[in-house]
Scaffold this active site. Structure first.
Site, PDB file in Angstrom:
ATOM      1  N   ASN A 189       0.841  -1.193   0.000  1.00  0.00           N
ATOM      2  CA  ASN A 189       0.000   0.000   0.000  1.00  0.00           C
ATOM      3  C   ASN A 189       0.872   1.237   0.000  1.00  0.00           C
ATOM      4  O   ASN A 189       0.512   2.279  -0.543  1.00  0.00           O
ATOM      5  CB  ASN A 189      -0.892   0.008   1.235  1.00  0.00           C
ATOM      6  N   HIS A 219      11.017   0.573   5.232  1.00  0.00           N
ATOM      7  CA  HIS A 219      10.757   1.182   3.916  1.00  0.00           C
ATOM      8  C   HIS A 219      11.783   2.284   3.686  1.00  0.00           C
ATOM      9  O   HIS A 219      11.971   3.146   4.543  1.00  0.00           O
ATOM     10  CB  HIS A 219       9.357   1.798   3.851  1.00  0.00           C
TER      11      HIS A 219
HETATM   12  N1  LIG Z   1      -1.694   2.448   3.811  1.00  0.00           N
HETATM   13  C1  LIG Z   1      -0.777   1.736   4.443  1.00  0.00           C
HETATM   14  O1  LIG Z   1       0.348   2.166   4.662  1.00  0.00           O
HETATM   15  C2  LIG Z   1      -1.125   0.362   4.901  1.00  0.00           C
HETATM   16  C3  LIG Z   1      -0.248  -0.339   5.741  1.00  0.00           C
HETATM   17  C4  LIG Z   1      -0.624  -1.607   6.154  1.00  0.00           C
HETATM   18  C5  LIG Z   1      -1.798  -2.161   5.723  1.00  0.00           C
HETATM   19  N2  LIG Z   1      -2.617  -1.479   4.893  1.00  0.00           N
HETATM   20  C6  LIG Z   1      -3.864  -2.034   4.370  1.00  0.00           C
HETATM   21  O2  LIG Z   1      -4.936  -1.679   5.232  1.00  0.00           O
HETATM   22  C7  LIG Z   1      -5.963  -2.677   5.158  1.00  0.00           C
HETATM   23  C8  LIG Z   1      -6.273  -3.197   6.566  1.00  0.00           C
HETATM   24  O3  LIG Z   1      -5.111  -3.767   7.119  1.00  0.00           O
HETATM   25  P1  LIG Z   1      -5.176  -4.623   8.470  1.00  0.00           P
HETATM   26  O4  LIG Z   1      -3.776  -4.952   8.832  1.00  0.00           O
HETATM   27  O5  LIG Z   1      -6.064  -3.947   9.459  1.00  0.00           O
HETATM   28  O6  LIG Z   1      -5.901  -5.942   7.923  1.00  0.00           O
HETATM   29  P2  LIG Z   1      -6.562  -7.120   8.793  1.00  0.00           P
HETATM   30  O7  LIG Z   1      -6.499  -8.325   7.929  1.00  0.00           O
HETATM   31  O8  LIG Z   1      -5.973  -7.161  10.151  1.00  0.00           O
HETATM   32  O9  LIG Z   1      -8.092  -6.640   8.932  1.00  0.00           O
HETATM   33  C9  LIG Z   1      -8.938  -6.496   7.829  1.00  0.00           C
HETATM   34  C10 LIG Z   1     -10.374  -6.635   8.300  1.00  0.00           C
HETATM   35  O10 LIG Z   1     -11.223  -6.332   7.207  1.00  0.00           O
HETATM   36  C11 LIG Z   1     -12.274  -7.291   7.180  1.00  0.00           C
HETATM   37  N3  LIG Z   1     -12.807  -7.381   5.827  1.00  0.00           N
HETATM   38  C12 LIG Z   1     -12.280  -8.009   4.750  1.00  0.00           C
HETATM   39  N4  LIG Z   1     -13.076  -7.862   3.682  1.00  0.00           N
HETATM   40  C13 LIG Z   1     -14.133  -7.123   4.083  1.00  0.00           C
HETATM   41  C14 LIG Z   1     -15.288  -6.625   3.437  1.00  0.00           C
HETATM   42  N5  LIG Z   1     -15.541  -6.859   2.144  1.00  0.00           N
HETATM   43  N6  LIG Z   1     -16.165  -5.883   4.161  1.00  0.00           N
HETATM   44  C15 LIG Z   1     -15.946  -5.649   5.461  1.00  0.00           C
HETATM   45  N7  LIG Z   1     -14.860  -6.096   6.136  1.00  0.00           N
HETATM   46  C16 LIG Z   1     -13.970  -6.807   5.462  1.00  0.00           C
HETATM   47  C17 LIG Z   1     -11.647  -8.581   7.662  1.00  0.00           C
HETATM   48  O11 LIG Z   1     -12.617  -9.484   8.157  1.00  0.00           O
HETATM   49  C18 LIG Z   1     -10.711  -8.063   8.761  1.00  0.00           C
HETATM   50  O12 LIG Z   1     -11.361  -8.019  10.017  1.00  0.00           O
HETATM   51  C19 LIG Z   1      -5.396  -3.769   4.227  1.00  0.00           C
HETATM   52  O13 LIG Z   1      -5.851  -3.554   2.908  1.00  0.00           O
HETATM   53  C20 LIG Z   1      -3.895  -3.547   4.297  1.00  0.00           C
HETATM   54  O14 LIG Z   1      -3.232  -4.032   3.158  1.00  0.00           O
HETATM   55  C21 LIG Z   1      -2.300  -0.215   4.494  1.00  0.00           C
END
Ligand SMILES: NC(=O)c1ccc[n+]([C@@H]2O[C@H](COP(=O)([O-])OP(=O)(O)OC[C@H]3O[C@@H](n4cnc5c(N)ncnc54)[C@H](O)[C@@H]3O)[C@@H](O)[C@H]2O)c1
Length: 268
Positions: A189, A219
């Site tokens: 991301n 990073h």
């Molecule tokens: N912007 C950044 O720098 C950055 C950094 C790390 C992670 N992320 C991204 O942020 C997002 C969340 O990361 P995380 O570590 O909290 O993930 P995680 O896997 O811990 O949590 C994701 C949650 O979303 C839920 N989910 C999945 N699909 C869904 C849907 N269609 N509707 C509703 N809920 C849904 C899952 O059940 C889970 O509880 C991911 O896409 C990850 O890649 C971004």
């Protein structure tokens, strides 16, 4: 008070919900939503003022701002649902946003809403945005994580990379950000956010290193352009709830929410 809804109750969404619940952000957590009802229930029970657990449509209707913290492929319909109703949206799954960027921007324009992308797990997007006002020649992101942080990535699976046998820092990918994002959707991301801030996903170069000698998600960004040269490195602690995710990603989103509700705004 800004009325906020959190979609995705995993590592990042839970941290953001806790910040809203504790008053760290001057906004009200109205509701939460997760595809896994147990994840939403567990989060709601852990909060001082439990928000309502709502279906996505009802949540969007009840709030002014939606925080998306789900997954790359889950993000586009959530972003669309918010923007179609004129709600602002904070997007954590930046790789997902990149896949529907034109449509999302058009919806935001039509419905008078805004899309916010927090800096996330990197640093220096303020300088990259400023540099992009003039000409940028080169942007490179090098991401290093412990091998387990890449487990299940489509690229790792497709190439049959045996992460357990990696004994020393090993480059596993080099290419354009546009190709890195589907290859490592949960890891890059940062590459998507960097692309949006700078010179786009085709010109931004990404290197990915599986590093068993480090317990941090590191990073490094290098940018060269008319402004001069920028080199920045951040060593992130992985989130205890999700080793693919850095704790900093949640902190960054919380800082963005604080900025949106602040009277004094510092930084670009
Ligand atoms: N912007 C950044 O720098 C950055 C950094 C790390 C992670 N992320 C991204 O942020 C997002 C969340 O990361 P995380 O570590 O909290 O993930 P995680 O896997 O811990 O949590 C994701 C949650 O979303 C839920 N989910 C999945 N699909 C869904 C849907 N269609 N509707 C509703 N809920 C849904 C899952 O059940 C889970 O509880 C991911 O896409 C990850 O890649 C971004």
């Amino acid at each position: 008070m800004l009325r906020v809804g959190v979609v995705g109750c995993g590592a990042i969404g839970s941290e953001i919900a806790r910040a809203l619940d504790s008053g760290l952000v001057r906004a009200e957590l109205i509701g939460i939503h997760d595809a896994r009802i147990d994840a939403a229930g567990q989060l709601a029970r852990s909060l001082r003022r439990p928000p309502r657990i709502l279906p996505l449509d009802q949540l969007v209707d009840a709030v002014q701002l939606v925080v998306e913290a789900t997954a790359k492929d889950a993000a586009p319909p959530i972003i669309r649902a918010a923007l179609e109703r004129g709600r602002d949206v904070v997007v954590l799954s930046v790789g997902g946003l990149l896949g529907c960027l034109d449509q999302a921007c058009a919806l935001a324009e039509t419905h008078g809403a805004r899309i916010y992308v927090p800096t996330g797990a990197i640093a220096g997007l303020d300088a990259v945005k400023a540099a992009a006002v003039a000409k940028i020649d080169r942007v490179t992101l090098t991401t290093r994580k412990p091998p387990r942080g890449f487990a299940g990535a489509p690229y790792v699976v497709a190439k049959g990379i045996d992460l357990a046998s990696v004994r020393e820092p090993t480059p596993i990918f080099s290419g354009a950000a546009r190709d890195a994002i589907p290859a490592f959707p949960a890891n890059v991301n940062v590459a998507a956010a960097l692309s949006l801030a700078g010179i786009g996903a085709d010109a931004t170069r990404v290197q990915i290193v599986a590093d068993p000698t480090s317990d941090k998600n590191v990073h490094e960004i290098e940018v060269e352009g008319e402004f001069g040269r920028l080199a920045i490195r951040i060593e992130n602690v992985p989130s205890p709830a999700n080793p693919k995710t850095s704790y900093m990603a949640a902190l960054s989103a919380i800082a963005l929410l604080r900025r949106l509700t602040a009277t004094l705004v510092v930084g670009t």
